[in-house]
Structures are given as C-alpha cells and as structure tokens.
Design a protein around this motif. Structure first.
Motif, PDB file in Angstrom:
ATOM      1  N   TYR A 129       1.317  -1.116  -0.064  1.00 30.03           N
ATOM      2  CA  TYR A 129      -0.116  -0.284  -0.410  1.00 30.03           C
ATOM      3  C   TYR A 129       0.886   1.313  -0.073  1.00 30.03           C
ATOM      4  O   TYR A 129       1.077   2.415  -1.116  1.00 30.03           O
ATOM      5  CB  TYR A 129      -0.608   0.023   1.263  1.00 30.03           C
ATOM      6  CG  TYR A 129      -1.768   1.570   1.928  1.00 30.03           C
ATOM      7  CD1 TYR A 129      -2.383   1.919   0.923  1.00 30.03           C
ATOM      8  CD2 TYR A 129      -0.903   1.930   2.497  1.00 30.03           C
ATOM      9  CE1 TYR A 129      -2.567   3.329   0.597  1.00 30.03           C
ATOM     10  CE2 TYR A 129      -1.126   3.607   2.849  1.00 30.03           C
ATOM     11  CZ  TYR A 129      -2.105   3.896   1.981  1.00 30.03           C
ATOM     12  OH  TYR A 129      -2.583   5.009   2.237  1.00 30.03           O
ATOM     13  N   GLN A 185      -7.456   5.773  -2.220  1.00 33.47           N
ATOM     14  CA  GLN A 185      -7.412   5.321  -0.990  1.00 33.47           C
ATOM     15  C   GLN A 185      -9.003   4.748  -0.211  1.00 33.47           C
ATOM     16  O   GLN A 185      -9.122   4.365  -0.374  1.00 33.47           O
ATOM     17  CB  GLN A 185      -7.321   6.502  -0.322  1.00 33.47           C
ATOM     18  CG  GLN A 185      -5.714   6.866  -0.404  1.00 33.47           C
ATOM     19  CD  GLN A 185      -4.494   7.632   0.442  1.00 33.47           C
ATOM     20  OE1 GLN A 185      -3.706   7.692   1.144  1.00 33.47           O
ATOM     21  NE2 GLN A 185      -5.467   9.111   0.013  1.00 33.47           N
ATOM     22  N   LEU A 200     -10.223   1.952  -1.794  1.00 29.52           N
ATOM     23  CA  LEU A 200      -9.763   0.594  -1.120  1.00 29.52           C
ATOM     24  C   LEU A 200     -10.470   0.790   0.520  1.00 29.52           C
ATOM     25  O   LEU A 200     -11.012  -0.508   0.627  1.00 29.52           O
ATOM     26  CB  LEU A 200      -8.453   0.922  -0.254  1.00 29.52           C
ATOM     27  CG  LEU A 200      -7.579   0.131   0.790  1.00 29.52           C
ATOM     28  CD1 LEU A 200      -7.604  -1.007  -0.113  1.00 29.52           C
ATOM     29  CD2 LEU A 200      -6.292   0.246   0.299  1.00 29.52           C
ATOM     30  N   LEU A 242      -5.054  -4.499   6.048  1.00 35.78           N
ATOM     31  CA  LEU A 242      -5.100  -4.124   5.041  1.00 35.78           C
ATOM     32  C   LEU A 242      -5.955  -3.056   5.776  1.00 35.78           C
ATOM     33  O   LEU A 242      -6.524  -1.851   5.504  1.00 35.78           O
ATOM     34  CB  LEU A 242      -6.721  -5.003   4.046  1.00 35.78           C
ATOM     35  CG  LEU A 242      -5.991  -5.222   2.914  1.00 35.78           C
ATOM     36  CD1 LEU A 242      -7.519  -6.107   2.484  1.00 35.78           C
ATOM     37  CD2 LEU A 242      -5.904  -3.730   2.178  1.00 35.78           C
ATOM     38  N   VAL A 282      -6.629   1.155   5.440  1.00 31.88           N
ATOM     39  CA  VAL A 282      -7.218   2.345   5.242  1.00 31.88           C
ATOM     40  C   VAL A 282      -7.589   3.331   6.671  1.00 31.88           C
ATOM     41  O   VAL A 282      -7.965   4.400   6.095  1.00 31.88           O
ATOM     42  CB  VAL A 282      -8.984   0.603   5.353  1.00 31.88           C
ATOM     43  CG1 VAL A 282     -10.360   1.829   5.850  1.00 31.88           C
ATOM     44  CG2 VAL A 282      -8.875   0.350   4.963  1.00 31.88           C
TER      45      VAL A 282
END
Length: 474
Positions: free
Chosen positions: A19, A190, A193, A325, A329
C-alpha cells in the motif's frame, strides 16, 4: 483492548508495505512525472478535476479515522440514528451544487476569503483569511492528528509522537510536492480501497449474525429509526432537524477544506456532478461505518467501551492479510484528511495573505515555493499542538473538541441574526455601491444547471426520501 499489532502476521506487513509503495508511487507520478502545464496552479489542480475525483476527494476530506471509530461506536450504542449526519447532508450539498458553486466558479476565485473580499472589501478578506487559517489549523489539522495519533497508538502500540509524525510526513510529502492534484489522485485510490475493505467487513459481519433478517430481529426496533422521539436524550428528531442546518451550510458550502475540490473543477458541470457524487457516497456512511457497530452489538454485546466496536470487529472477523488492510484503510483516511487540510492552509495563506499583503507581483515559481514552505510549517505547528494537547493529563478527546467548539462557536452565533444582518447588508450594499473597495464580484451570466446535473440530483433526492421512509416507524 489488545493492540492489533499482536494479531499481524508476515502477510499483513506485506500488504501494508505494498500500500505504501503504491501511495508514494501515485504521488510521485502526479508530482514529478506527469507533464505539467506552464504556470500550473499548485492549489487548484490546474482546474482539471472531474466529478469522480471531486466526489472522492471531498469524501476523503470528510472521512477520518476518528469518524470510522465514532460511527461504529454510535451504531453499537444507538443504531443508525447517527446516519442523519451523513444522509441529511444531501440538502446542503445540493445548495453547494446549484447555489454556491456557480458563484464561486463564476467569480474565478481560489479561496472563499477571496470571494468574500470581492464582495465586502479586502479588509474582510484579510480578516476571514486569518480566521480560516486558525480554524483549519486547530479543528482539522491539530485535532485530527491528535485523534488519529491516539488511534494509531492503540492500534500499533507505538508512542504518540511517532504515530503523529508518521501521519504528517506522508501527508506533507504529497501536499508539498503535488498540491491538490496529488491529494485528489491519491484520494481516489484510497477511498476505493476504503470502500472495498469496509464493505468486506460489513458482509462478513452480516454473514456471521445469520443474514439481514437475523440482523434486524436481534436488535431493538428503534435501532432502525432515523428519527427518534423528542424524549430521546441523545438524538431527538427536532434537534437534528433544526440543529444540523446551522453547521451543514457552513461545513458543506463555505468551509475551505471541503469546497476546495469544487473550486478545482474543470468546469461548472463537473463541479456540480462532483457534489452530486459525494451526496451518493454519503449514503455509504451507514452501511460502511455505522452498520459494523450494530453488528458488533449482536456479536459482542458486553463491550465495556462502545468506542472499541470497530477494532473488535476487525481483530475478531478479518482473516490474515485483511488485518493488515485495515491499517492501510485507517492510514488512507488519515492521509486524505490531513493532506486536504494542509493544502487548504497553504492555499489560503499564499493567495489571500502573501500575494495580497506582501508580494502581489510574485512569479508562479515563487508562489509554489511559498505554498510548499507554508505546508511544511503548518505540519510542524500542528504536530506541536497535537503533542501539547496529548501532554495535558486527564484531558479526554470529548473535552478537547468541546473546548475548541467553544472557541469557534461565537462566530457561528451570527447565524441567529439573519434578519438584522440581511437588512444591514442591503443598506451597506445600496449606499456603498460606488465604493471601489466593495462588490467587485462579476459572475458573468450564471448558467442554469444542465439536464444531466438535475437528473443526478432528482434521482438522489428520490432515493434519500425513500431511505427516510424505510428507516422510520420501526
């Protein structure tokens, strides 16, 4: 609650690393590789933003980690009533699209203090510019960093100063290098995601409780009402109906950080469609951020602190990789929120103070340099303030926000003097119409919203009315 770091495995760290590489790569491409026009406007993305980018960037500015945690907490404790703060907003976003945006873009302004200066004089512009800077620096940047720092500290178990510096360095690099365009492009990545990960959490949660029907029947009926009775101590319907507009107009129509994406629109239609798009995106706030809290109420009914609902869901339901993840985030939400705020501070200072007061004939290179310098200084100041707030013993986040609102609220009290101010504004405008320092606004011929714009809003209005009909009377 045990920090999430103890639940991470090697694959989770790989996800976080990928990321960061993608985020930095997008920012580098926009800032240094993508061909730039001569005399590029660092602050308004060369007026190149289209509606998807505008909507996602505004949403990214609005969605912070503290909002994710607070929304799930509200869902756990009270159901979807807090969804009013997302769904009721469509009325004020509509005002932005059809009333404010045509005038902002028609007047060809870079900032809202500039707009007010053209109408009421340069002294008004200068005063409002400093007020805007202080407001953004304290309420958006410093408190945003403080809240985000607490969250990152709890997630990863690292000291407050480390978590704050990590956040602000990422956001500052993107903002200083590429301005609004870099922030806007990275926000698209972003926020997509964020949608994907949060939606996955909701789906897993619904599956775990046994489906939508089980979710409904295992919660109190009033959890599914947007309007609560007047006897409700937290969210009586009248307080929401009459109270939210006071802040709604300011936040969605006149707040520099929120409106700046519209000011950078390629044209008015793109700006109006972008506003419509964030109206649609705000519908997602309930299923993505509030519903996980409601699900947590069923799965983990004995939480001592509802503020832990979101992270409890993550650590309990997500498999390997997905836990990494969630850090991604939350970082995404932080970087988008802080980056947009830094860009707004840089824009207001450069355009409304530096150019007007100190160097009116500055070259574009000098403008970009001062903008980047202000970005760095603002980041440093906000870190110092955030750490100072954290050093005050016994001070909780709620009290901090209340103190800041107490500082900012007096200027908002003029909302209740609408009639007096309207009369005064008319008299000043009428008798001062020959003044060279007032009313230099030239909108040209204000265009009416196109059929495409009206259709997008009509459909959204129908959907919102339908949602309010569905989620009441339970």
């Amino acid at each position: 609650m045990e920090n999430i770091l103890s639940h991470l495995q090697a694959f989770d760290f790989i996800i976080v690393a990928v990321y960061l590489i993608i985020l930095i790569g997008i920012g580098y491409w926009v800032s240094f590789v993508k061909k730039k026009k001569e005399n590029e406007n660092l602050f308004l993305a060369e007026h190149s933003l289209r509606w998807p980018t505008i909507g996602l960037n505004m949403w990214g500015t609005n969605v912070g980690p503290s909002m994710l945690l607070a929304s799930a907490s509200a869902g756990y404790a009270t159901g979807i009533v807090a969804g009013n703060f997302a769904w009721y907003a469509f009325i004020f976003i509509l005002l932005l699209a059809v009333v404010f945006a045509p005038r902002y873009l028609g007047a060809r302004v870079s900032t809202l203090p500039e707009y007010m200066g053209k109408r009421f004089g340069q002294s008004t512009r200068h005063l409002l510019a400093w007020y805007t800077l202080i407001t953004i620096l304290i309420s958006w940047l410093s408190l945003g960093l403080f809240a985000g720092g607490i969250m990152v500290k709890q997630l990863l178990g690292i000291p407050m100063w480390e978590s704050v510096i990590i956040m602000v360095v990422l956001a500052s690099l993107l903002t200083a290098a590429g301005g609004l365009k870099a922030i806007a492009y990275t926000s698209v990545f972003q926020m997509l995601l964020l949608i994907a990960v949060s939606l996955t959490l909701t789906f897993i949660g619904i599956s775990r409780v046994g489906g939508i029907s089980a979710l409904y029947h295992q919660t109190p009926a009033h959890y599914w009402n947007l309007f609560q009775p007047l006897s409700d101590k937290d969210f009586p319907w009248l307080a929401i109906l009459l109270g939210y507009p006071v802040m709604g107009v300011w936040f969605w129509c006149t707040e520099q950080s929120m409106v700046q994406s519209v000011l950078g629109a390629k044209n008015l239609i793109q700006g109006q469609l972008g506003a419509s798009f964030i109206g649609w995106l705000k519908i997602l706030d309930v299923p993505l951020f509030i519903l996980p809290g409601v699900i947590c109420f069923i799965l983990f009914p004995h939480l001592k602190n509802p503020d832990e609902a979101y992270l409890v869901m993550v650590t309990s339901l997500f498999p390997m990789g997905m836990k990494g993840l969630i850090i991604v985030v939350l970082l995404a939400a932080l970087v988008g929120n802080i980056g947009s705020s830094l860009n707004s501070v840089s824009t207001v200072y450069t355009m409304d103070i530096y150019l007007k007061k100190y160097k009116p004939n500055a070259t574009n290179i000098e403008i970009i340099k001062i903008g980047r310098f202000v970005t760095v200084i603002s980041a440093v100041v906000s870190v110092i303030i955030a750490l100072a707030i954290d050093s005050i013993k016994g001070l909780n986040l709620f009290n901090v926000f209340q103190s800041v609102l107490g500082f900012l609220a007096p200027s908002m009290s003029v909302v209740f003097l609408f009639v007096v101010l309207s009369i005064a504004a008319f008299l000043i405008s009428y008798f001062g119409k020959n003044s060279k320092d007032q009313n230099t606004l030239d909108f040209g011929i204000l265009p009416k919203p196109s059929r495409k714009v009206w259709m997008s809003w009509i459909v959204l209005i129908i959907v919102m009315i339908g949602l309010y009909l569905i989620f009441n009377g339970h």
